[in-house]
Motif scaffolding. Sequence first.
Motif, PDB file in Angstrom:
ATOM      1  N   TYR A 301      33.888  41.540  32.897  1.00 23.50           N
ATOM      2  CA  TYR A 301      33.203  41.343  34.180  1.00 23.50           C
ATOM      3  C   TYR A 301      33.749  40.089  34.856  1.00 23.50           C
ATOM      4  O   TYR A 301      33.056  39.079  35.020  1.00 23.50           O
ATOM      5  CB  TYR A 301      31.703  41.223  33.964  1.00 23.50           C
ATOM      6  CG  TYR A 301      31.077  42.467  33.410  1.00 23.50           C
ATOM      7  CD1 TYR A 301      30.696  43.522  34.228  1.00 23.50           C
ATOM      8  CD2 TYR A 301      30.876  42.610  32.037  1.00 23.50           C
ATOM      9  CE1 TYR A 301      30.130  44.672  33.708  1.00 23.50           C
ATOM     10  CE2 TYR A 301      30.309  43.763  31.514  1.00 23.50           C
ATOM     11  CZ  TYR A 301      29.950  44.784  32.346  1.00 23.50           C
ATOM     12  OH  TYR A 301      29.392  45.924  31.829  1.00 23.50           O
ATOM     13  N   LYS A 306      32.729  41.692  40.350  1.00 22.21           N
ATOM     14  CA  LYS A 306      32.470  42.153  38.988  1.00 22.21           C
ATOM     15  C   LYS A 306      31.559  41.160  38.275  1.00 22.21           C
ATOM     16  O   LYS A 306      31.870  40.657  37.201  1.00 22.21           O
ATOM     17  CB  LYS A 306      33.769  42.340  38.219  1.00 22.21           C
ATOM     18  CG  LYS A 306      34.504  43.622  38.551  1.00 22.21           C
ATOM     19  CD  LYS A 306      35.561  43.933  37.514  1.00 22.21           C
ATOM     20  CE  LYS A 306      36.200  45.285  37.779  1.00 22.21           C
ATOM     21  NZ  LYS A 306      37.202  45.629  36.748  1.00 22.21           N
ATOM     22  N   ASP A 325      29.464  46.940  38.158  1.00 20.19           N
ATOM     23  CA  ASP A 325      30.262  48.152  38.163  1.00 20.19           C
ATOM     24  C   ASP A 325      29.467  49.224  37.434  1.00 20.19           C
ATOM     25  O   ASP A 325      28.345  48.974  36.966  1.00 20.19           O
ATOM     26  CB  ASP A 325      31.656  47.943  37.555  1.00 20.19           C
ATOM     27  CG  ASP A 325      31.621  47.587  36.079  1.00 20.19           C
ATOM     28  OD1 ASP A 325      30.591  47.823  35.424  1.00 20.19           O
ATOM     29  OD2 ASP A 325      32.631  47.069  35.576  1.00 20.19           O
ATOM     30  N   GLU A 348      26.347  50.956  39.880  1.00 21.32           N
ATOM     31  CA  GLU A 348      25.965  49.899  38.948  1.00 21.32           C
ATOM     32  C   GLU A 348      24.513  50.044  38.487  1.00 21.32           C
ATOM     33  O   GLU A 348      23.623  50.350  39.298  1.00 21.32           O
ATOM     34  CB  GLU A 348      26.174  48.532  39.573  1.00 21.32           C
ATOM     35  CG  GLU A 348      25.265  48.235  40.766  1.00 21.32           C
ATOM     36  CD  GLU A 348      25.592  46.883  41.385  1.00 21.32           C
ATOM     37  OE1 GLU A 348      24.893  45.915  41.073  1.00 21.32           O
ATOM     38  OE2 GLU A 348      26.543  46.823  42.187  1.00 21.32           O
TER      39      GLU A 348
END
Length: 557
Positions: A301, A306, A325, A348
């Motif tokens: 991440y 992210k 994500d 997500e």
Amino acid sequence: MDPQHGRQKNVNCDLCENPDHPLYCETCQINLCRACVGNHLLDSSVRHQIIPLENRDSDLIFSICKEHSPKPCELHCEECDVFICIHCVTSSNHEDHKIEDAKRKFEINKDHLQNDLQEFNNLIYTKYLEIAKDIRVRTSKLHTYFNELESTLSQQREKWYGEIDNAISEMQIDLLRIKNNLSLPLSKQELDININISEINQSILDIKHLLQSNEVYKVSAYKSNIAKFRKMPPKIEIGLPKFSPPILNFRTSCKQFETFSDSYITTDVRGYITETTEVEAFPFKQFLEKPFIIKNIKTQYTGFLKELHSVSCNDKSEFWTCGKDSIIKLYNFQAELLDSVKTKSAKEPWDVATTTDGKLVYTDPNDNSVYIVERKNVKKVLRYYDCRPRNVCCTSDGDLLFIIDDIISEVTKVVRYSGSKEKQCIQSGDKRQPLFSYGDIKYLSENRNLDICVADHGAHALVVVNRAGKLRFTYSGPSPIGKGSFDPHGIATDSQGMILTADTNKHRIHILDQDGQFLRYIDNCDIHHPWGICIDKGDNLFVAENLTGKVKIIKYY
């Protein structure tokens, strides 16, 4: 030979029941007399190995491989959790898998059986009998007390005469209702205890049979249920009502005669205490003067959009993560990506948690659903139409707690589910004021005293309610000077009942006791924008850094 009873002095032939000194076929694992050996060897499809029974080097009975008959399954594949033969090792089904000797697994499970039997016999069974006896005694005392109280009412009836006769009858109905309400939990618990005693008896019998068994498959298939009984049942305390006859004024409302003091039922969550419960379960720990990082793990991440949001650890030195994500990822302490799950919505998730039996739970506000994952199987367990599920935690008794935003009424609440059934909804205080701000970021956790702790970012506060949903306290930082600057995100509780929360913008962790008293910060571990946090069974703190994508594991005891 009877596999349930191990080696026998008198063994009959498995083909003709002849008791005279049988031989043994290691391939087919059967006993043979001399007369039957010839016919048995006529079966040329199998290469038989006939030996005298006294020359057997082992009493272990292995199952025959279905793929490579008649080879015995003398090995065990840990990853697939199946018994295999020597030829299976080279097959593609078990390539690169960890293989162990089946005898070793047999011996380990025998040890587990022996330990469970000892704990059942020496501690748990006896304690459950004592609990059942204690409940019967207290139930008898409860009934005696109410019988005496009813007698007192009858004597008072003689003094009050006709016009209050109806009031007395109503009071007796109320008394019976209170008595039944107070007796019901004890009766229900006694029934549950007796059911548990029956299950424990059955477990003891099953274990004894398995201990006498030489059948590898049956012994190795044993799954211990002793953890279900180690935690003693909660002890229900009964507050008994008292009767105080009033000074009579016959011109007043008959409501004057409602003179029973409040009765109550409380549950001591510590339960009935065994000799080991308190000392072993919650040993006293002292804070380290300087907490330190024991692992600094870089996840995937990182980079633009992210961000890392949540972390949830299991009992295998592994932890799940989720962020900005659609992929939920499982890492170990060596920063190796072990597994990944793509959300059903392909967008997500909001939060992740791990159940007591190791399953992954995640919330997805994109389709207003909650999912549970077991071995790549993603199953929808809840779906809302006018509410949005946000954060989730798993309780000690297997329930799920969710933060839910009600889109229609614009309120945020905590709901408790058992499976797909809602058991509790918490949203308002005693004066019907909202307990939580609407929307925004919130994390929640259950403390060891069963308090529900919510980190309410929108309110800049921690909100802590008891199991019944009554507000215990709020915390807005250790000093009124900093009011409004407290920026709580992730929240977790440890074995000592301490509450830890991530103060994101101040790059630190607050530690409170279970009554909301600030104790200290963790602010010397180079933490940057801490977001989601969790704590494993060893009281190691996992901190998910929002922007760096790192998970830092911190030792603070």
